[in-house]
Design a protein around this motif. Structure first.
Motif, mmCIF file in Angstrom:
data_model
loop_
_atom_site.group_PDB
_atom_site.id
_atom_site.type_symbol
_atom_site.label_atom_id
_atom_site.label_comp_id
_atom_site.label_asym_id
_atom_site.label_seq_id
_atom_site.Cartn_x
_atom_site.Cartn_y
_atom_site.Cartn_z
ATOM 1 N N PRO A 192 11.783 15.768 -0.388
ATOM 2 C CA PRO A 192 10.767 14.717 -0.538
ATOM 3 C C PRO A 192 11.281 13.367 -0.051
ATOM 4 C CG PRO A 192 11.695 15.283 -2.670
ATOM 5 C CD PRO A 192 12.289 16.228 -1.665
ATOM 6 N N GLN A 193 10.370 12.557 0.397
ATOM 7 C CA GLN A 193 10.680 11.198 0.835
ATOM 8 C C GLN A 193 10.331 10.251 -0.303
ATOM 9 O OE1 GLN A 193 8.945 10.092 4.578
ATOM 10 N NE2 GLN A 193 9.278 7.929 4.230
ATOM 11 N N ARG A 194 11.132 9.220 -0.475
ATOM 12 C CA ARG A 194 10.869 8.211 -1.505
ATOM 13 C C ARG A 194 10.307 6.959 -0.856
ATOM 14 N NH1 ARG A 194 16.586 7.446 -3.910
ATOM 15 N NH2 ARG A 194 17.120 8.083 -1.804
ATOM 16 N N ILE A 195 9.339 6.360 -1.522
ATOM 17 C CA ILE A 195 8.816 5.058 -1.126
ATOM 18 C C ILE A 195 9.309 4.065 -2.178
ATOM 19 C CG2 ILE A 195 6.757 3.636 -0.756
ATOM 20 C CD1 ILE A 195 7.146 5.755 1.402
ATOM 21 N N MET A 196 10.024 3.075 -1.730
ATOM 22 C CA MET A 196 10.598 2.064 -2.602
ATOM 23 C C MET A 196 9.875 0.740 -2.379
ATOM 24 S SD MET A 196 13.046 3.985 -3.815
ATOM 25 C CE MET A 196 14.213 2.917 -4.631
ATOM 26 N N VAL A 197 9.756 -0.039 -3.458
ATOM 27 C CA VAL A 197 9.171 -1.378 -3.369
ATOM 28 C C VAL A 197 10.039 -2.336 -4.182
ATOM 29 C CG1 VAL A 197 6.802 -0.566 -3.016
ATOM 30 C CG2 VAL A 197 7.612 -0.991 -5.335
ATOM 31 N N ALA A 198 9.904 -3.609 -3.896
ATOM 32 C CA ALA A 198 10.644 -4.627 -4.642
ATOM 33 C C ALA A 198 10.202 -4.624 -6.097
ATOM 34 C CB ALA A 198 10.413 -6.006 -4.023
ATOM 35 N N ASP A 199 11.120 -4.935 -6.975
ATOM 36 C CA ASP A 199 10.823 -4.945 -8.416
ATOM 37 C C ASP A 199 9.580 -5.774 -8.729
ATOM 38 O OD1 ASP A 199 13.111 -3.434 -8.739
ATOM 39 O OD2 ASP A 199 14.307 -5.064 -9.577
ATOM 40 N N ILE A 221 2.245 9.700 2.314
ATOM 41 C CA ILE A 221 3.237 8.669 2.610
ATOM 42 C C ILE A 221 2.701 7.687 3.639
ATOM 43 C CG2 ILE A 221 5.478 8.253 3.709
ATOM 44 C CD1 ILE A 221 6.381 10.907 2.338
ATOM 45 N N SER A 222 2.127 8.219 4.700
ATOM 46 C CA SER A 222 1.595 7.366 5.761
ATOM 47 C C SER A 222 0.459 6.480 5.258
ATOM 48 C CB SER A 222 1.115 8.246 6.920
ATOM 49 O OG SER A 222 0.540 7.463 7.929
ATOM 50 N N TYR A 223 -0.481 7.082 4.538
ATOM 51 C CA TYR A 223 -1.634 6.320 4.047
ATOM 52 C C TYR A 223 -1.207 5.286 3.004
ATOM 53 C CZ TYR A 223 -6.271 5.286 2.221
ATOM 54 O OH TYR A 223 -7.415 4.635 1.820
ATOM 55 N N LEU A 224 -0.341 5.677 2.095
ATOM 56 C CA LEU A 224 0.123 4.756 1.065
ATOM 57 C C LEU A 224 0.874 3.584 1.681
ATOM 58 C CD1 LEU A 224 0.517 3.938 -1.871
ATOM 59 C CD2 LEU A 224 2.489 5.496 -1.942
ATOM 60 N N THR A 225 1.718 3.866 2.644
ATOM 61 C CA THR A 225 2.453 2.793 3.318
ATOM 62 C C THR A 225 1.491 1.817 3.994
ATOM 63 O OG1 THR A 225 4.320 4.285 3.671
ATOM 64 C CG2 THR A 225 4.244 2.320 5.042
ATOM 65 N N HIS A 226 0.460 2.360 4.611
ATOM 66 C CA HIS A 226 -0.575 1.529 5.249
ATOM 67 C C HIS A 226 -1.282 0.656 4.217
ATOM 68 C CE1 HIS A 226 -4.019 0.403 7.702
ATOM 69 N NE2 HIS A 226 -4.793 0.885 6.747
ATOM 70 N N ARG A 227 -1.709 1.259 3.108
ATOM 71 C CA ARG A 227 -2.417 0.510 2.060
ATOM 72 C C ARG A 227 -1.525 -0.568 1.442
ATOM 73 N NH1 ARG A 227 -6.740 2.742 -0.780
ATOM 74 N NH2 ARG A 227 -6.567 0.775 -1.919
ATOM 75 N N LEU A 228 -0.262 -0.250 1.233
ATOM 76 C CA LEU A 228 0.662 -1.249 0.687
ATOM 77 C C LEU A 228 0.799 -2.424 1.650
ATOM 78 C CD1 LEU A 228 3.416 1.122 -0.720
ATOM 79 C CD2 LEU A 228 1.865 -0.298 -2.085
ATOM 80 N N ALA A 229 0.952 -2.130 2.930
ATOM 81 C CA ALA A 229 1.086 -3.191 3.937
ATOM 82 C C ALA A 229 -0.166 -4.065 3.984
ATOM 83 C CB ALA A 229 1.365 -2.577 5.304
ATOM 84 N N GLU A 230 -1.344 -3.441 3.895
ATOM 85 C CA GLU A 230 -2.594 -4.207 3.871
ATOM 86 C C GLU A 230 -2.625 -5.191 2.710
ATOM 87 O OE1 GLU A 230 -6.290 -1.718 5.735
ATOM 88 O OE2 GLU A 230 -5.769 -1.320 3.646
ATOM 89 N N ALA A 231 -2.037 -4.794 1.585
ATOM 90 C CA ALA A 231 -2.030 -5.635 0.382
ATOM 91 C C ALA A 231 -0.852 -6.609 0.376
ATOM 92 C CB ALA A 231 -1.977 -4.763 -0.862
ATOM 93 N N GLY A 232 -0.047 -6.587 1.428
ATOM 94 C CA GLY A 232 1.090 -7.497 1.508
ATOM 95 C C GLY A 232 2.287 -7.056 0.700
ATOM 96 N N VAL A 233 2.342 -5.768 0.351
ATOM 97 C CA VAL A 233 3.473 -5.229 -0.397
ATOM 98 C C VAL A 233 4.397 -4.535 0.594
ATOM 99 C CG1 VAL A 233 4.209 -3.592 -2.174
ATOM 100 C CG2 VAL A 233 2.096 -4.902 -2.485
ATOM 101 N N GLU A 234 5.597 -5.035 0.707
ATOM 102 C CA GLU A 234 6.567 -4.435 1.613
ATOM 103 C C GLU A 234 7.153 -3.191 0.959
ATOM 104 O OE1 GLU A 234 10.605 -5.617 4.058
ATOM 105 O OE2 GLU A 234 9.437 -7.179 3.073
ATOM 106 N N SER A 235 7.156 -2.104 1.704
ATOM 107 C CA SER A 235 7.720 -0.857 1.188
ATOM 108 C C SER A 235 8.821 -0.379 2.119
ATOM 109 C CB SER A 235 6.636 0.210 1.054
ATOM 110 O OG SER A 235 6.103 0.536 2.312
ATOM 111 N N PHE A 236 9.660 0.458 1.578
ATOM 112 C CA PHE A 236 10.778 0.996 2.346
ATOM 113 C C PHE A 236 10.831 2.489 2.100
ATOM 114 C CE2 PHE A 236 15.296 2.110 2.715
ATOM 115 C CZ PHE A 236 15.523 1.726 4.023
#
Length: 66
Positions: free
Chosen positions: A42-49, A13-28
């Motif tokens: 489990p924790q869910r990672i959500m992104v804009a459609d 979760i931590s690494y994926l959130t970091h990688r998404l942010a690096e690519a400019g993809v906002e996650s929640f």
């Protein structure tokens, strides 16, 4: 919003959130409060459609790295 992944793996979760942010993809991150309190859900990672396809490619890359 779309669910990208549901996992209890906090490192992923931590690494994926970091990688998404690096690519400019906002996650929640959802359910994080439940994960911390109970330690079993489990924790869910959500992104804009509109970011889902790009986020899925990043997730695939992260899984290949691991």
């Amino acid at each position: 919003m779309k669910e990208l992944i549901r996992t209890g793996d906090q490192v992923l979760i931590s690494y994926l959130t970091h990688r998404l942010a690096e690519a400019g993809v906002e996650s929640f991150g959802m359910d994080a409060h439940m994960q911390r309190s109970l330690g079993i859900l489990p924790q869910r990672i959500m992104v804009a459609d509109e970011d889902y396809d790009r986020a899925q490619r990043i997730l695939d890359e992260v899984r290949r790295e691991g």
